[in-house]
Design an enzyme around this catalytic site. Sequence first.
Site, PDB file in Angstrom:
ATOM      1  N   ASP A  38       0.772  -1.260   0.000  1.00 42.02           N
ATOM      2  CA  ASP A  38       0.000   0.000   0.000  1.00 42.02           C
ATOM      3  C   ASP A  38       0.800   1.307   0.000  1.00 42.02           C
ATOM      4  O   ASP A  38       1.757   1.453   0.774  1.00 42.02           O
ATOM      5  CB  ASP A  38      -0.849   0.101   1.274  1.00 42.02           C
ATOM      6  N   TRP A  62       6.367 -10.192   1.592  1.00 44.68           N
ATOM      7  CA  TRP A  62       5.791  -9.439   2.695  1.00 44.68           C
ATOM      8  C   TRP A  62       6.386  -9.946   4.011  1.00 44.68           C
ATOM      9  O   TRP A  62       6.674 -11.136   4.153  1.00 44.68           O
ATOM     10  CB  TRP A  62       4.265  -9.630   2.691  1.00 44.68           C
TER      11      TRP A  62
HETATM   12  C1  FRU Z   1      -3.883  -3.581   2.778  1.00 42.27           C
HETATM   13  C2  FRU Z   1      -3.252  -4.016   4.085  1.00 42.27           C
HETATM   14  C3  FRU Z   1      -3.620  -3.062   5.187  1.00 42.27           C
HETATM   15  C4  FRU Z   1      -2.496  -3.228   6.176  1.00 42.27           C
HETATM   16  C5  FRU Z   1      -1.318  -3.460   5.258  1.00 42.27           C
HETATM   17  C6  FRU Z   1      -0.290  -4.405   5.804  1.00 42.27           C
HETATM   18  O1  FRU Z   1      -3.249  -4.044   1.649  1.00 42.27           O
HETATM   19  O2  FRU Z   1      -3.637  -5.333   4.394  1.00 42.27           O
HETATM   20  O3  FRU Z   1      -4.904  -3.264   5.750  1.00 42.27           O
HETATM   21  O4  FRU Z   1      -2.326  -2.109   6.984  1.00 42.27           O
HETATM   22  O5  FRU Z   1      -1.836  -3.969   4.048  1.00 42.27           O
HETATM   23  O6  FRU Z   1       0.848  -4.422   5.001  1.00 42.27           O
END
Ligand code: FRU
Length: 479
Positions: A38, A62
């Site tokens: 994001d 991630w």
């Molecule tokens: C959206 C999300 C958010 C969270 C972030 C974690 O893509 O899941 O809700 O804050 O990514 O990386």
Amino acid sequence: MKQRLERAEQALHDATATRGNTFYPHFHLAPPAGWMNDPNGLIYHQGLYHAFYQHHPFSENWGPMHWGHATSKDMVNWQHQPVALAPGEAFDRDGCFSGSAVDDNGLLCLIYTGHVWLNGEGNDSAIREVQCLATSEDGIHFTKQGEVLTPPDNIMHFRDPKVWRENGFWWMVIGARDASDCGQVLLYKGNSLRDWTLDRVLAKADDLTGYMWECPDFFPLGDQHILMCSPQGIQAQGYDYQNLFQSGCLRGTWRPGQDFEVQEGFTELDHGHDFYAPQSFTAADGRRVVIAWMDMWESVMPSKAEGWAGCMTLPRELTVRDGKVCMAPVDEVRTLRREHHPLAPCELKNSVLRVVENAQTQEILTQWDLSASDAECFGVKLGDGVSVFVDTQAQRLSLRRDFPEHGISGNRSIALPLNNVLHLQIFIDSSSVEVFVNQGEATLSSRIYPQPGERALSLFAEKGQATILQGDTWRLSAG
Ligand code: FRU
């Protein structure tokens, strides 16, 4: 946090040196190496645009979320800055999740979600999420100020604060999942960035519109208010909601102290394969601009083999035209244009017209006369892997990508607009295509992974004739 940031910088420095480049974008923001999701904290502050983002500097996957950071004078040419936030305090031990930025009397303030796994990493049913504050005097180095808001009773998924100032108060929307697993957006009011009270539930999902609404944003557009959010858990329905998670808008009216009167329910914002977690900000001159993560959770991401993953969309100006939310590239994108090739008006009959031999970074604008086109299928294609085409029988405009070597194939489409002339503006970067239909009435954004040598750009018409009224193409280059 200082040592953790130094370790992150060292890891990034080493990984950037060995990063592969085939799919690395030339004019979209991507992490120098490692993982990005994001956009966070988009803001114009003291003469510069800032884009922060969810970032894992230690791997292309991630992981414990950091905030990456880049700045720009024009939203198009970005400079990487040192990583702004690293997780590790008790309140953000396992991640500095998404959030936003505001200017509080000259201080650049980040409001983000501190995330903690209570029962092992990845176990979504036992987490602690609180909103946290970090501040900076120079816009580059941030000092954490700790947690400023904990969730209401019965709410555990509580994240992605978007903060703004209005009417003498601070306001904040937060994405949440209620006790019966329906998504909702909570509205808070603040006397300061450290002192918040729940104002109301601003909007909530019904049984069909998702179990969690991530990344909300709430802002005026024209004489209405837009609630933009990214719901998880909406099922595919016909041509709609085809991606794993959705992003879109609810439209209505709102004034501080009142309910949000919804006039149009959740409507998807982009129709491609890869568009999530859009966030908006106001440009220097007041335009409302949106940037989204141009990827989708759980998608195959072939760039991981090059040591990086994730990129942003082009910045897009949001407007309401004829009652419709439109997204067109910001004017600044024109500064990317280099060599220009006009395309003469022409008719294609069961044929292919090669326009550019090797379109690495290209913009192509075409206008098609639909009333003088009877071909079953016509449009624009990049190699054999990507095409943007009108399917006359289905009366749809589709974006198809086909990279079987990566297990990536499929179409996304919209109803063919009813106008006689179809205006297509397409931006091609190393691993993305963004299609703007009729000056932003609709958009389709997808990641693509052509092999080198598979990037010939052509116009085509199959089984009949298609008429091109006008066309232009430019090579694009940042810097
Ligand atoms: C959206 C999300 C958010 C969270 C972030 C974690 O893509 O899941 O809700 O804050 O990514 O990386």
